[in-house]
Motif scaffolding. Structure first.
Motif, PDB file in Angstrom:
ATOM      1  N   ALA A  34     -11.214 -19.295 -16.687  1.00 34.56           N
ATOM      2  CA  ALA A  34     -12.175 -18.758 -17.428  1.00 34.56           C
ATOM      3  C   ALA A  34     -13.405 -18.330 -16.628  1.00 34.56           C
ATOM      4  CB  ALA A  34     -13.049 -20.331 -18.349  1.00 34.56           C
ATOM      5  N   GLU A  35     -13.313 -18.990 -15.176  1.00 40.61           N
ATOM      6  CA  GLU A  35     -14.548 -18.218 -14.386  1.00 40.61           C
ATOM      7  C   GLU A  35     -14.163 -17.025 -14.009  1.00 40.61           C
ATOM      8  OE1 GLU A  35     -14.536 -21.251 -11.511  1.00 40.61           O
ATOM      9  OE2 GLU A  35     -16.126 -22.353 -12.377  1.00 40.61           O
ATOM     10  N   PHE A  36     -12.742 -16.654 -13.718  1.00 40.41           N
ATOM     11  CA  PHE A  36     -12.117 -15.133 -13.505  1.00 40.41           C
ATOM     12  C   PHE A  36     -12.574 -14.526 -14.350  1.00 40.41           C
ATOM     13  CE2 PHE A  36      -8.690 -12.421 -14.008  1.00 40.41           C
ATOM     14  CZ  PHE A  36      -8.937 -11.771 -12.977  1.00 40.41           C
ATOM     15  N   VAL A  37     -12.255 -14.745 -15.766  1.00 41.27           N
ATOM     16  CA  VAL A  37     -12.517 -13.815 -16.835  1.00 41.27           C
ATOM     17  C   VAL A  37     -14.035 -13.301 -16.905  1.00 41.27           C
ATOM     18  CG1 VAL A  37     -12.735 -13.509 -19.114  1.00 41.27           C
ATOM     19  CG2 VAL A  37     -10.545 -14.457 -18.308  1.00 41.27           C
ATOM     20  N   SER A  38     -15.026 -14.342 -16.537  1.00 41.25           N
ATOM     21  CA  SER A  38     -16.291 -14.062 -16.324  1.00 41.25           C
ATOM     22  C   SER A  38     -16.521 -13.214 -15.237  1.00 41.25           C
ATOM     23  CB  SER A  38     -17.218 -15.320 -16.536  1.00 41.25           C
ATOM     24  OG  SER A  38     -18.517 -15.036 -16.474  1.00 41.25           O
ATOM     25  N   ASN A  39     -16.145 -13.569 -14.063  1.00 39.64           N
ATOM     26  CA  ASN A  39     -16.617 -12.783 -12.956  1.00 39.64           C
ATOM     27  C   ASN A  39     -15.751 -11.491 -13.169  1.00 39.64           C
ATOM     28  OD1 ASN A  39     -17.849 -14.805 -11.827  1.00 39.64           O
ATOM     29  ND2 ASN A  39     -15.916 -15.668 -10.627  1.00 39.64           N
ATOM     30  N   ALA A  40     -14.561 -11.204 -13.662  1.00 39.04           N
ATOM     31  CA  ALA A  40     -14.008  -9.765 -13.732  1.00 39.04           C
ATOM     32  C   ALA A  40     -15.031  -9.133 -14.534  1.00 39.04           C
ATOM     33  CB  ALA A  40     -12.388 -10.148 -14.207  1.00 39.04           C
ATOM     34  N   LEU A  93     -10.383  -5.546 -19.087  1.00 43.40           N
ATOM     35  CA  LEU A  93      -9.916  -6.778 -18.773  1.00 43.40           C
ATOM     36  C   LEU A  93      -8.347  -7.176 -18.963  1.00 43.40           C
ATOM     37  CD1 LEU A  93     -10.474  -9.521 -17.592  1.00 43.40           C
ATOM     38  CD2 LEU A  93     -11.186 -10.288 -19.981  1.00 43.40           C
ATOM     39  N   MET A  94      -7.673  -6.739 -20.175  1.00 41.38           N
ATOM     40  CA  MET A  94      -6.453  -6.988 -20.337  1.00 41.38           C
ATOM     41  C   MET A  94      -5.439  -6.156 -19.247  1.00 41.38           C
ATOM     42  SD  MET A  94      -6.526  -9.206 -22.883  1.00 41.38           S
ATOM     43  CE  MET A  94      -5.068  -9.194 -23.602  1.00 41.38           C
ATOM     44  N   ALA A  95      -5.882  -4.895 -19.200  1.00 42.87           N
ATOM     45  CA  ALA A  95      -5.224  -4.210 -18.052  1.00 42.87           C
ATOM     46  C   ALA A  95      -5.286  -4.978 -16.614  1.00 42.87           C
ATOM     47  CB  ALA A  95      -5.851  -2.906 -17.873  1.00 42.87           C
ATOM     48  N   ILE A  96      -6.239  -5.589 -16.205  1.00 39.57           N
ATOM     49  CA  ILE A  96      -6.446  -6.214 -15.040  1.00 39.57           C
ATOM     50  C   ILE A  96      -5.567  -7.544 -15.100  1.00 39.57           C
ATOM     51  CG2 ILE A  96      -7.958  -7.690 -13.625  1.00 39.57           C
ATOM     52  CD1 ILE A  96     -10.231  -5.490 -14.411  1.00 39.57           C
ATOM     53  N   LEU A  97      -5.298  -8.035 -16.038  1.00 41.45           N
ATOM     54  CA  LEU A  97      -4.422  -9.520 -16.195  1.00 41.45           C
ATOM     55  C   LEU A  97      -3.118  -9.040 -16.167  1.00 41.45           C
ATOM     56  CD1 LEU A  97      -6.300 -11.485 -18.843  1.00 41.45           C
ATOM     57  CD2 LEU A  97      -6.022 -11.938 -16.571  1.00 41.45           C
ATOM     58  N   GLY A  98      -2.528  -7.735 -16.549  1.00 46.03           N
ATOM     59  CA  GLY A  98      -1.288  -7.323 -16.529  1.00 46.03           C
ATOM     60  C   GLY A  98      -0.772  -6.743 -17.785  1.00 46.03           C
ATOM     61  N   TYR A  99      -1.672  -6.695 -18.738  1.00 43.83           N
ATOM     62  CA  TYR A  99      -1.038  -6.204 -20.151  1.00 43.83           C
ATOM     63  C   TYR A  99      -0.868  -4.803 -20.395  1.00 43.83           C
ATOM     64  CZ  TYR A  99      -1.240 -10.966 -21.538  1.00 43.83           C
ATOM     65  OH  TYR A  99      -1.209 -12.455 -21.744  1.00 43.83           O
ATOM     66  N   ALA A 107       2.898   9.171  -8.662  1.00 41.07           N
ATOM     67  CA  ALA A 107       2.787   7.830  -8.133  1.00 41.07           C
ATOM     68  C   ALA A 107       2.456   6.586  -9.088  1.00 41.07           C
ATOM     69  CB  ALA A 107       1.692   7.806  -6.967  1.00 41.07           C
ATOM     70  N   VAL A 108       2.856   5.509  -8.687  1.00 40.82           N
ATOM     71  CA  VAL A 108       2.511   4.440  -9.527  1.00 40.82           C
ATOM     72  C   VAL A 108       1.166   3.779  -9.361  1.00 40.82           C
ATOM     73  CG1 VAL A 108       2.958   1.941 -10.076  1.00 40.82           C
ATOM     74  CG2 VAL A 108       4.868   3.429  -9.518  1.00 40.82           C
ATOM     75  N   VAL A 109       0.440   3.695 -10.394  1.00 35.59           N
ATOM     76  CA  VAL A 109      -1.048   3.312 -10.143  1.00 35.59           C
ATOM     77  C   VAL A 109      -1.140   1.522 -10.613  1.00 35.59           C
ATOM     78  CG1 VAL A 109      -3.272   3.349 -11.056  1.00 35.59           C
ATOM     79  CG2 VAL A 109      -2.092   5.308 -10.878  1.00 35.59           C
ATOM     80  N   ILE A 110      -1.598   0.815  -9.766  1.00 31.05           N
ATOM     81  CA  ILE A 110      -1.410  -0.698  -9.803  1.00 31.05           C
ATOM     82  C   ILE A 110      -2.532  -0.967 -10.758  1.00 31.05           C
ATOM     83  CG2 ILE A 110      -1.585  -3.051  -8.923  1.00 31.05           C
ATOM     84  CD1 ILE A 110       0.182  -1.854  -6.574  1.00 31.05           C
ATOM     85  N   LYS A 111      -2.313  -1.528 -11.960  1.00 31.64           N
ATOM     86  CA  LYS A 111      -3.601  -2.191 -12.773  1.00 31.64           C
ATOM     87  C   LYS A 111      -3.702  -3.635 -12.666  1.00 31.64           C
ATOM     88  CE  LYS A 111      -3.359   1.919 -15.800  1.00 31.64           C
ATOM     89  NZ  LYS A 111      -3.266   2.556 -17.082  1.00 31.64           N
ATOM     90  N   SER A 112      -2.637  -4.451 -12.612  1.00 32.15           N
ATOM     91  CA  SER A 112      -2.529  -5.962 -12.626  1.00 32.15           C
ATOM     92  C   SER A 112      -3.105  -6.459 -11.451  1.00 32.15           C
ATOM     93  CB  SER A 112      -1.438  -6.311 -13.028  1.00 32.15           C
ATOM     94  OG  SER A 112      -1.203  -7.698 -12.365  1.00 32.15           O
ATOM     95  N   ILE A 113      -4.358  -7.264 -11.239  1.00 34.90           N
ATOM     96  CA  ILE A 113      -4.815  -7.716 -10.108  1.00 34.90           C
ATOM     97  C   ILE A 113      -3.752  -8.568  -9.293  1.00 34.90           C
ATOM     98  CG2 ILE A 113      -5.781  -9.577 -11.279  1.00 34.90           C
ATOM     99  CD1 ILE A 113      -7.290  -8.030  -8.278  1.00 34.90           C
ATOM    100  N   ASN A 151     -11.067  -0.468 -11.687  1.00 36.13           N
ATOM    101  CA  ASN A 151     -11.704  -1.551 -12.198  1.00 36.13           C
ATOM    102  C   ASN A 151     -10.847  -2.881 -11.532  1.00 36.13           C
ATOM    103  OD1 ASN A 151     -13.653  -0.802 -14.014  1.00 36.13           O
ATOM    104  ND2 ASN A 151     -11.913  -0.639 -15.724  1.00 36.13           N
ATOM    105  N   THR A 152      -9.416  -2.574 -11.139  1.00 36.01           N
ATOM    106  CA  THR A 152      -8.487  -3.571 -10.483  1.00 36.01           C
ATOM    107  C   THR A 152      -9.244  -3.710  -9.092  1.00 36.01           C
ATOM    108  OG1 THR A 152      -6.791  -2.915 -11.939  1.00 36.01           O
ATOM    109  CG2 THR A 152      -6.346  -4.334 -10.046  1.00 36.01           C
ATOM    110  N   LEU A 153      -9.586  -2.655  -8.286  1.00 35.92           N
ATOM    111  CA  LEU A 153     -10.111  -2.652  -7.128  1.00 35.92           C
ATOM    112  C   LEU A 153     -11.483  -3.439  -7.028  1.00 35.92           C
ATOM    113  CD1 LEU A 153      -9.887  -1.634  -4.280  1.00 35.92           C
ATOM    114  CD2 LEU A 153     -11.173   0.390  -4.951  1.00 35.92           C
ATOM    115  N   LYS A 154     -12.221  -3.070  -8.179  1.00 35.23           N
ATOM    116  CA  LYS A 154     -13.686  -3.778  -8.012  1.00 35.23           C
ATOM    117  C   LYS A 154     -13.320  -5.264  -8.151  1.00 35.23           C
ATOM    118  CE  LYS A 154     -16.080  -0.058 -10.580  1.00 35.23           C
ATOM    119  NZ  LYS A 154     -16.805   0.452 -11.796  1.00 35.23           N
ATOM    120  N   VAL A 155     -12.395  -5.805  -8.901  1.00 29.59           N
ATOM    121  CA  VAL A 155     -12.142  -7.209  -9.017  1.00 29.59           C
ATOM    122  C   VAL A 155     -11.566  -7.676  -7.729  1.00 29.59           C
ATOM    123  CG1 VAL A 155     -10.774  -8.906 -10.251  1.00 29.59           C
ATOM    124  CG2 VAL A 155     -11.757  -7.200 -11.331  1.00 29.59           C
ATOM    125  N   PHE A 156     -10.527  -6.861  -7.079  1.00 33.06           N
ATOM    126  CA  PHE A 156     -10.192  -7.255  -5.939  1.00 33.06           C
ATOM    127  C   PHE A 156     -11.090  -7.506  -4.754  1.00 33.06           C
ATOM    128  CE2 PHE A 156      -8.305  -5.757  -1.649  1.00 33.06           C
ATOM    129  CZ  PHE A 156      -7.142  -7.040  -1.468  1.00 33.06           C
TER     130      PHE A 156
END
Length: 317
Positions: A34-40, A93-99, A107-113, A151-156
């Motif tokens: 839950a904290e991850f979702v909020s922080n992300a 957020l759903m993309a960051i989770l891997g959905y 080239a492949v662009v990584i979206k899942s954190i 966005n994935t980079l920002k979370v990383f």
């Protein structure tokens, strides 16, 4: 009106064969998620707080249905209708989770954190460059280049996100729990993960230290004060003193001439002696933590404690 998205996370392994998981491990992990979702959400610029709900009927063989709820006003609903759901941040957020599948042109662009952290592993990063408005490129010490969604980079790179991810992955340190998985929320029987972390990768998800940012606040002007000695530490140069009103404080003696006099036994101290000092109160802000230090630049006078008993009249020897 609420904008809603659903997710499903799961822990897998022999310890969960019967659908049981120690609440002492489960509760902190769900709170961390839950904290991850909020922080992300904050990291990617989501303007509204995302509420994370655990569905009542979600417990199923170690997997958990999660609902993300974003409350919106009528004006925000109109904006959503005009600009599309991405403006709420939930799609990102759903993309960051891997959905959303890792995609790209040549080239492949990584979206899942989770994929990003696993791909980088323990390799050192040398630089990050921007490739497009939506993607950046991470350069590793071994020459590898990784294209990643912005966005994935920002979370990383966000300390709060990384600490909460570490909490989500922590159950993998327990015997019998072999993986953390993000699964399809629409089909409880579908156990194929859209993103996963194996026990062998758990060490990679330890949160790295925060960047040290030290800011020295505006320095106060030198002041004079009379203090009584409480404790003297000659080796560290820190002395505990009191001004008679405030609790005792530790001060750093920076007066080299005074310290040399002590080393040469030119000055001695006794119980109850006082010092008249010129000092500065220095404050520093490091990684959001405020600290203070009292520095004595000059010992102006040493006042020995009275050695004669109190008399009610004047007496001259």
């Amino acid at each position: 009106m609420c904008n809603i998205q659903k997710a499903r996370i799961a822990y897998a392994g022999p310890a969960l064969t019967d659908g049981e998981m120690d609440v002492r491990e489960l509760a902190p992990a769900l709170i961390a998620f839950a904290e991850f979702v909020s922080n992300a959400g904050k990291a990617i610029g989501c303007e509204r707080n995302i509420k994370v709900m655990l569905n009542q009927d979600s417990l199923n063989k170690g997997s958990f249905d999660i609902t993300f709820i974003l409350n919106m006003s009528i004006l925000e609903q109109a904006k959503l209708f005009v600009e599309g759901s991405k403006s709420t941040g939930l799609d990102d957020l759903m993309a960051i989770l891997g959905y959303v599948a890792n995609t790209g042109g040549t080239a492949v662009v990584i979206k899942s954190i989770f994929d990003l952290i696993s791909t980088i592993g323990k390799k050192a990063m040398t630089k990050i460059t921007k490739k497009s408005p939506d993607t950046s490129e991470i350069h590793l010490a071994d020459g590898t280049k990784i294209e990643v969604n912005i966005n994935t980079l920002k979370v990383f790179l966000d300390v709060g996100c990384r600490k909460s991810i570490e909490g989500v992955i922590r159950p993998l340190e327990t015997a019998g729990i072999d993986s953390f998985e993000v699964r399809n929320p629409a089909d409880k029987t579908d156990k194929k993960p859209v993103a996963a972390v194996k026990k062998s990768e758990a060490e990679l998800f330890k949160a790295p230290p925060a960047k040290e940012i030290t800011e020295e606040l505006p320095e106060a002007q030198s002041q004079e004060m009379l203090v009584k000695l409480v404790t003297i530490n000659f080796e560290q140069g820190k002395w505990k003193v009191t001004d008679g009103t405030n609790p005792a404080i530790w001060v750093t003696i920076a007066d080299e001439a005074f310290l040399n006099q002590i080393s040469n036994h030119e000055i001695t101290f006794g119980s109850g002696d006082m010092l008249r000092i010129a000092y500065r109160h220095v404050q520093k802000l490091k990684n959001g933590v405020l600290s203070s230090e009292y520095i004595v630049d000059k010992v102006l006078e040493v006042r020995p404690a009275p050695k004669q008993i109190k008399l009610d009249f004047e007496y001259e020897e």
